[in-house]
Design an enzyme around this catalytic site. Structure first.
Site, PDB file in Angstrom:
ATOM      1  N   ASP A 165       8.714   6.481   1.181  1.00  0.00           N
ATOM      2  CA  ASP A 165       8.795   5.261   0.391  1.00  0.00           C
ATOM      3  C   ASP A 165       9.141   4.117   1.338  1.00  0.00           C
ATOM      4  O   ASP A 165      10.215   4.104   1.940  1.00  0.00           O
ATOM      5  CB  ASP A 165       9.895   5.438  -0.676  1.00  0.00           C
ATOM      6  CG  ASP A 165       9.584   4.703  -1.963  1.00  0.00           C
ATOM      7  OD1 ASP A 165       9.135   3.554  -1.882  1.00  0.00           O
ATOM      8  OD2 ASP A 165       9.799   5.294  -3.049  1.00  0.00           O
ATOM      9  N   ASP A 225       6.766  -0.039  -1.605  1.00  0.00           N
ATOM     10  CA  ASP A 225       7.563  -0.601  -2.686  1.00  0.00           C
ATOM     11  C   ASP A 225       7.291  -2.097  -2.852  1.00  0.00           C
ATOM     12  O   ASP A 225       7.232  -2.829  -1.863  1.00  0.00           O
ATOM     13  CB  ASP A 225       9.044  -0.379  -2.319  1.00  0.00           C
ATOM     14  CG  ASP A 225      10.014  -0.719  -3.421  1.00  0.00           C
ATOM     15  OD1 ASP A 225      10.022   0.002  -4.426  1.00  0.00           O
ATOM     16  OD2 ASP A 225      10.769  -1.694  -3.272  1.00  0.00           O
ATOM     17  N   GLU A 259       2.832  -0.158  -4.711  1.00  0.00           N
ATOM     18  CA  GLU A 259       3.412  -0.378  -6.039  1.00  0.00           C
ATOM     19  C   GLU A 259       3.040  -1.793  -6.446  1.00  0.00           C
ATOM     20  O   GLU A 259       3.556  -2.763  -5.904  1.00  0.00           O
ATOM     21  CB  GLU A 259       4.931  -0.221  -6.006  1.00  0.00           C
ATOM     22  CG  GLU A 259       5.525  -0.254  -7.412  1.00  0.00           C
ATOM     23  CD  GLU A 259       6.968  -0.725  -7.483  1.00  0.00           C
ATOM     24  OE1 GLU A 259       7.609  -0.482  -8.508  1.00  0.00           O
ATOM     25  OE2 GLU A 259       7.453  -1.368  -6.532  1.00  0.00           O
ATOM     26  N   HIS A 279      10.592   7.002 -11.417  1.00  0.00           N
ATOM     27  CA  HIS A 279      12.057   6.869 -11.449  1.00  0.00           C
ATOM     28  C   HIS A 279      12.520   5.551 -12.058  1.00  0.00           C
ATOM     29  O   HIS A 279      13.722   5.310 -12.138  1.00  0.00           O
ATOM     30  CB  HIS A 279      12.582   6.992 -10.017  1.00  0.00           C
ATOM     31  CG  HIS A 279      12.112   5.865  -9.148  1.00  0.00           C
ATOM     32  ND1 HIS A 279      10.769   5.660  -8.871  1.00  0.00           N
ATOM     33  CD2 HIS A 279      12.767   4.859  -8.556  1.00  0.00           C
ATOM     34  CE1 HIS A 279      10.651   4.569  -8.138  1.00  0.00           C
ATOM     35  NE2 HIS A 279      11.849   4.061  -7.917  1.00  0.00           N
ATOM     36  N   ASP A 280      11.593   4.687 -12.430  1.00  0.00           N
ATOM     37  CA  ASP A 280      11.952   3.408 -13.051  1.00  0.00           C
ATOM     38  C   ASP A 280      11.697   3.405 -14.551  1.00  0.00           C
ATOM     39  O   ASP A 280      11.948   2.406 -15.224  1.00  0.00           O
ATOM     40  CB  ASP A 280      11.140   2.261 -12.414  1.00  0.00           C
ATOM     41  CG  ASP A 280      11.489   2.043 -10.952  1.00  0.00           C
ATOM     42  OD1 ASP A 280      12.650   2.266 -10.569  1.00  0.00           O
ATOM     43  OD2 ASP A 280      10.586   1.639 -10.181  1.00  0.00           O
TER      44      ASP A 280
HETATM   45  C1  GLC Z   1      10.693  -0.783  -6.952  1.00  0.00           C
HETATM   46  C2  GLC Z   1      11.345   0.565  -7.083  1.00  0.00           C
HETATM   47  C3  GLC Z   1      12.646   0.400  -7.824  1.00  0.00           C
HETATM   48  C4  GLC Z   1      13.527  -0.517  -7.037  1.00  0.00           C
HETATM   49  C5  GLC Z   1      12.841  -1.841  -6.739  1.00  0.00           C
HETATM   50  C6  GLC Z   1      13.553  -2.594  -5.668  1.00  0.00           C
HETATM   51  O1  GLC Z   1      10.322  -1.302  -8.168  1.00  0.00           O
HETATM   52  O2  GLC Z   1      10.482   1.473  -7.695  1.00  0.00           O
HETATM   53  O3  GLC Z   1      13.290   1.625  -8.058  1.00  0.00           O
HETATM   54  O4  GLC Z   1      14.710  -0.755  -7.752  1.00  0.00           O
HETATM   55  O5  GLC Z   1      11.531  -1.666  -6.254  1.00  0.00           O
HETATM   56  O6  GLC Z   1      13.389  -1.967  -4.430  1.00  0.00           O
END
Ligand code: GLC
Ligand code: CA
Length: 562
Positions: free
Chosen positions: A98, A199, A256, A325-326
């Site tokens: 990640d 990310d 993402e 995980h979100d």
């Molecule tokens: C992304 C991740 C999340 C995190 C955010 C800040 O959205 O998936 O879990 O809190 O970025 O890094």
């Protein structure tokens, strides 16, 4: 031309903190992942996406990195990582990391230097601005609520943070930042990692001049997505990462990508552009988050996912996912965790997993895990949850309403430790787990589902094996059927002479499948989540609540496929 091995992959998103603890401190660790590799191999996984494993003060569970080239203390050592990588390889699987590079931790040495003095050589590695008459430089709200700016008394300026104040945004305008990040990426590639999930990639570019969101009341932070998400020029940063890092190996890259429409997707992942392998889109996520109490609108889901299938067919590639995980658990969001947990988990599974693209499974999804049980507002651990609770309290909302909202939507729901068996702490840890287990673990756990041939877990395993054996289920064209049916999500996948039809009743009511395009023979039903009743007729039959069936069809004999 790269061989695009990642198109055949099945990705398992692993949240190391909650996967397996080997030293009894209640926190999952890398030796724990190693200890459970055989499970992932048994399931048929080919790529493991490790959520951040880098050194971090854990303000946002590792999404705040203080050293990109060291392992988080609680997770183990670099030697543990090297061993994990070697053992993963030996089992024919790969690892992707990640990559959190929109921001760092405020404890990263770059930021420590940057905040030390206005004339420090790293000052411009982050986004510093003067305030405006005692207020932040602009009215942007942080994605995690509150102002996106933090005042730093030492130098009398504010720094930008799109997430928490402990996650300062890097200044991607600065070429030194870009090359430091690319060097770091190359370092991991040289180590042999097989790719990255990147990310918050669509947030790396901010609107020039950092303007106020117009028309808002003064001195109140407001959502500012138009100014920090998918801003013109962000793709130049992606291009540089591709050119200076990703393209130096045969790796998988997954962005993402909040804010990218299906129509724009081709510019991010198009075959001819050579940017990213695929992106994780947010449109079906927003279908839920826009109205989390509404239940699934099957027709709208079909519209969204079919658009992504259509836009990228023959031009790029989709990442397919329902959980991460979100997000809270999908059976709780879109299925029926009370009355049809197994059936709804498997119907939703077949629906997304057998489309064109690379499927992702989030840890525990393969068990049909449901949201957990909270007892009070003090149970929420996630930093985003805490910010939201504070915000709702400040707005005068009553505690019971806040609790209901959080129980339904909090990220903690999907972060509970992995239930391996029905023993103490579900076999996750001998110590006290950092986050309480889902209390249903005595019934919902790996050992129990491995034994039960009709479990959600064994359904996933069959589905993975089926996809591995049938190129049409990987590469075939997707055609939506029964577009207007409010209960059934059905589609075909066709590649040359091979074809399949996937039929999922995504409702808690019986449904009637009717389609005149081709003949479905009972003997050709190759996957189902219940005993298939004998057909009353081959083109029309009844489906039970959340029933799913996949049939082999011969595209030749049908008139309705294109
Ligand atoms: C992304 C991740 C999340 C995190 C955010 C800040 O959205 O998936 O879990 O809190 O970025 O890094
Ligand atoms: Ca541990």
């Amino acid at each position: 031309m790269k061989n695009k091995w990642w198109r055949e992959a099945v990705v398992y998103q692993l949240y190391p903190r909650s996967f397996m603890d080997t030293n009894g401190d209640g926190i999952g660790d890398l030796p724990g992942v190693l200890a459970r590799l055989d499970y992932l191999q048994w399931l048929g996984i080919t790529v493991i996406w490790l959520c951040p494993i880098f050194r971090s003060p854990n303000d946002d569970n590792g999404y705040d990195i203080s050293d990109y080239q060291a392992i988080m203390d609680e997770f183990g050592t670099m030697a543990d990582f090297d061993r994990l990588m070697a053992e993963t390889r030996r089992r024919g699987m790969r690892i992707i990391l990640d990559l959190v590079v929109n921001h760092t931790s405020d404890e990263h040495p770059w930021f420590v230097e940057s905040r030390s003095a206005r004339d420090n050589s790293k000052r411009d590695w982050y986004v510093w601005r003067d305030g405006k008459e005692g207020h932040p430089p602009n009215n942007w709200e942080s994605i995690f609520r509150g102002p996106a700016w933090q005042y730093d008394a030492a130098t009398g300026q504010y720094f930008l943070h799109l997430f928490t104040a402990r996650q300062p945004d890097l200044n991607w305008e600065n070429p030194d930042v870009r090359s430091a990040i690319c060097d770091m990426v190359r370092w991991w590639m040289d180590k042999g990692v097989d790719g990255f999930r990147i990310d918050a990639i669509t947030h790396m570019k901010k609107a020039p001049g950092l303007p106020d969101v117009p028309g808002a009341p003064p001195h109140r932070p407001v959502p500012a997505y138009d100014f920090h998400m998918n801003v013109d020029g962000v793709l130049d940063y992606v291009d540089q990462m591709a050119r200076d890092a990703f393209d130096h190996g045969d790796i998988m890259t997954v962005g993402e990508a909040n804010g990218i429409s299906a129509h724009q997707a081709e510019t991010w992942v198009g075959d001819t552009r050579g940017r990213l392998s695929m992106i994780l889109q947010f449109e079906h996520w927003h279908l839920w988050s826009g109205n989390p109490r509404a239940g699934l609108d099957v027709r709208r889901l079909k519209t969204i996912l079919s658009r992504w299938q259509r836009e990228l067919d023959g031009r790029g590639w989709n990442a397919l996912y329902l959980e991460n995980h979100d997000l809270p658990r999908v059976v709780s969001r879109w299925g029926d965790s009370q009355h049809h947990r197994s059936a709804s988990a498997t119907a939703l599974a077949a629906m997304y997993f057998l489309m064109q693209g690379t499927p992702f499974i989030y840890q525990g999804q393969e068990l049909g895990m449901a949201n957990t049980v909270f007892h009070s507002l003090a149970d929420f651990d996630d930093v985003f949850a805490k910010h939201r609770i504070a915000e709702m309290r400040a707005s005068g909302m009553d505690e019971a309403a806040i609790f209901d909202e959080m129980a339904l939507t909090a990220r903690d729901n999907s972060r509970t430790p992995m239930p391996w068996d029905d023993s103490h702490n579900a076999g996750f840890s001998t110590g006290r787990p950092w986050l309480p287990l889902n209390p249903d673990y005595p019934e919902v756990n790996v050992a129990q589902q491995q034994r039960d041939p009709h479990s959600v877990l064994n359904f996933y395993r069959s589905m993975i094996a089926l996809r591995a054996a049938e190129p049409a289920l990987v590469h075939g064209h997707y055609t939506l059927l029964l577009r207007d049916n409010p209960q059934i999500y059905a589609y075909t996948r066709v590649l040359g002479d091979d074809g399949f039809v996937v039929i999922c009743n995504l409702s808690a009511r019986p449904a009637r499948y009717r389609h005149a395009g081709f003949t479905l023979r009972r003997a050709d039903c190759i996957l189902a989540n219940m005993k298939v009743a004998s057909h009353d007729d081959l083109m029309s039959f009844a489906l039970s609540e959340y029933e799913v069936r996949v049939y082999r069809i011969s595209p030749q004999g049908s008139d309705n496929l294109n």
